[in-house]
Design a protein around this motif. Structure first.
Motif, PDB file in Angstrom:
ATOM      1  N   LYS A  55      35.762   7.682  95.422  1.00 29.15           N
ATOM      2  CA  LYS A  55      34.449   8.329  95.496  1.00 29.15           C
ATOM      3  C   LYS A  55      33.494   7.545  96.395  1.00 29.15           C
ATOM      4  O   LYS A  55      32.817   8.131  97.247  1.00 29.15           O
ATOM      5  CB  LYS A  55      33.878   8.459  94.089  1.00 29.15           C
ATOM      6  CG  LYS A  55      32.527   9.085  94.008  1.00 29.15           C
ATOM      7  CD  LYS A  55      32.076   9.155  92.559  1.00 29.15           C
ATOM      8  CE  LYS A  55      30.646   9.574  92.446  1.00 29.15           C
ATOM      9  NZ  LYS A  55      30.202   9.561  91.036  1.00 29.15           N
ATOM     10  N   ALA A  56      33.467   6.233  96.242  1.00 29.08           N
ATOM     11  CA  ALA A  56      32.540   5.411  97.040  1.00 29.08           C
ATOM     12  C   ALA A  56      32.845   5.544  98.524  1.00 29.08           C
ATOM     13  O   ALA A  56      31.928   5.664  99.348  1.00 29.08           O
ATOM     14  CB  ALA A  56      32.611   3.952  96.599  1.00 29.08           C
ATOM     15  N   ARG A  57      34.116   5.532  98.885  1.00 30.69           N
ATOM     16  CA  ARG A  57      34.498   5.673 100.302  1.00 30.69           C
ATOM     17  C   ARG A  57      34.124   7.053 100.817  1.00 30.69           C
ATOM     18  O   ARG A  57      33.642   7.193 101.939  1.00 30.69           O
ATOM     19  CB  ARG A  57      35.995   5.417 100.466  1.00 30.69           C
ATOM     20  CG  ARG A  57      36.512   5.601 101.890  1.00 30.69           C
ATOM     21  CD  ARG A  57      37.885   4.962 102.046  1.00 30.69           C
ATOM     22  NE  ARG A  57      38.591   5.372 103.242  1.00 30.69           N
ATOM     23  CZ  ARG A  57      38.363   4.907 104.460  1.00 30.69           C
ATOM     24  NH1 ARG A  57      37.402   4.020 104.660  1.00 30.69           N
ATOM     25  NH2 ARG A  57      39.074   5.332 105.497  1.00 30.69           N
ATOM     26  N   MET A  58      34.330   8.083 100.008  1.00 27.30           N
ATOM     27  CA  MET A  58      34.012   9.447 100.437  1.00 27.30           C
ATOM     28  C   MET A  58      32.501   9.633 100.582  1.00 27.30           C
ATOM     29  O   MET A  58      32.057  10.360 101.453  1.00 27.30           O
ATOM     30  CB  MET A  58      34.592  10.476  99.459  1.00 27.30           C
ATOM     31  CG  MET A  58      36.116  10.481  99.398  1.00 27.30           C
ATOM     32  SD  MET A  58      36.948  10.600 101.002  1.00 27.30           S
ATOM     33  CE  MET A  58      36.396  12.183 101.582  1.00 27.30           C
ATOM     34  N   GLN A  59      31.731   8.984  99.740  1.00 23.92           N
ATOM     35  CA  GLN A  59      30.275   9.073  99.875  1.00 23.92           C
ATOM     36  C   GLN A  59      29.804   8.325 101.117  1.00 23.92           C
ATOM     37  O   GLN A  59      28.878   8.771 101.791  1.00 23.92           O
ATOM     38  CB  GLN A  59      29.588   8.523  98.627  1.00 23.92           C
ATOM     39  CG  GLN A  59      29.706   9.456  97.444  1.00 23.92           C
ATOM     40  CD  GLN A  59      29.120   8.867  96.182  1.00 23.92           C
ATOM     41  OE1 GLN A  59      29.317   7.681  95.877  1.00 23.92           O
ATOM     42  NE2 GLN A  59      28.394   9.684  95.437  1.00 23.92           N
ATOM     43  N   ALA A  60      30.438   7.211 101.426  1.00 21.16           N
ATOM     44  CA  ALA A  60      30.050   6.432 102.604  1.00 21.16           C
ATOM     45  C   ALA A  60      30.543   7.075 103.891  1.00 21.16           C
ATOM     46  O   ALA A  60      29.851   7.060 104.907  1.00 21.16           O
ATOM     47  CB  ALA A  60      30.600   5.013 102.492  1.00 21.16           C
ATOM     48  N   PHE A  61      31.755   7.667 103.850  1.00 20.67           N
ATOM     49  CA  PHE A  61      32.359   8.262 105.039  1.00 20.67           C
ATOM     50  C   PHE A  61      33.084   9.541 104.616  1.00 20.67           C
ATOM     51  O   PHE A  61      34.290   9.526 104.370  1.00 20.67           O
ATOM     52  CB  PHE A  61      33.317   7.261 105.710  1.00 20.67           C
ATOM     53  CG  PHE A  61      33.864   7.730 107.021  1.00 20.67           C
ATOM     54  CD1 PHE A  61      33.031   7.908 108.118  1.00 20.67           C
ATOM     55  CD2 PHE A  61      35.210   7.998 107.162  1.00 20.67           C
ATOM     56  CE1 PHE A  61      33.535   8.346 109.335  1.00 20.67           C
ATOM     57  CE2 PHE A  61      35.734   8.434 108.377  1.00 20.67           C
ATOM     58  CZ  PHE A  61      34.888   8.612 109.463  1.00 20.67           C
TER      59      PHE A  61
END
Length: 167
Positions: free
Chosen positions: A145-151
């Motif tokens: 989730k954190a990676r998808m929110q960032a990129f």
């Protein structure tokens, strides 16, 4: 050269090229509603997606689409102008001709980069509204989730991306 029309949404004014009359707000509301946050994958230890986070991510992708389309239109207009000017090179010395070539190549590179980003963003939006958003296209595990929110355009998890970059 293309012309743009100004469409007013409830939130802001958005520039869109003719034939792209759908507004970001209308698309965000329609497409984000179709996404069930509970179906989006998360890595162990991450909180599940919320409706607000999905709406925010969807709106960000729609905004990015609009920005990239505008960037491509501007680059194409600049390229058209540079191509027109290149035919008017009578009397130019080698430095002037070289400068024009570099300017043309630079604008072409910018337009191509914007087209690549546009394709990636469209792919991310299709995955978010359909199937596969947040799933690594290489190993099939959750990207995070954190990676998808960032990129949001990410298609590989951190481990698979690292493997790809080592090759």
């Amino acid at each position: 050269m293309t012309t743009t029309a100004r469409h007013k949404t409830s939130n802001d004014a958005t520039l869109v090229a003719p034939g792209r009359a759908r507004t970001a707000a209308a698309t965000a509301a329609r497409g984000a509603e179709s996404v069930d946050p509970a179906e989006l994958p998360v890595r162990p230890g991450e909180d599940p997606w919320t409706s607000e986070e999905v709406h925010e991510l969807h709106a960000e992708l729609i905004s990015e689409l609009d920005r990239l389309r505008g960037e491509i239109d501007a680059a194409e207009a600049a390229i058209t102008g540079l191509m027109r000017d290149s035919n008017d090179g009578a009397g130019d010395d080698q430095v002037d001709a070289g400068t024009k070539n570099i300017s043309r190549e630079s604008e072409l590179a910018l337009a191509n980069n914007a087209r690549d980003s546009l394709a990636q963003t469209e792919h991310a939006l299709a995955r978010l509204e359909g199937v596969g958003f947040g799933i690594c296209e290489s190993c099939g595990q959750a990207i995070g989730k954190a990676r998808m929110q960032a990129f949001p355009r990410a298609t590989l998890c951190v481990q698979c991306k690292a493997k790809q970059e080592r090759r």
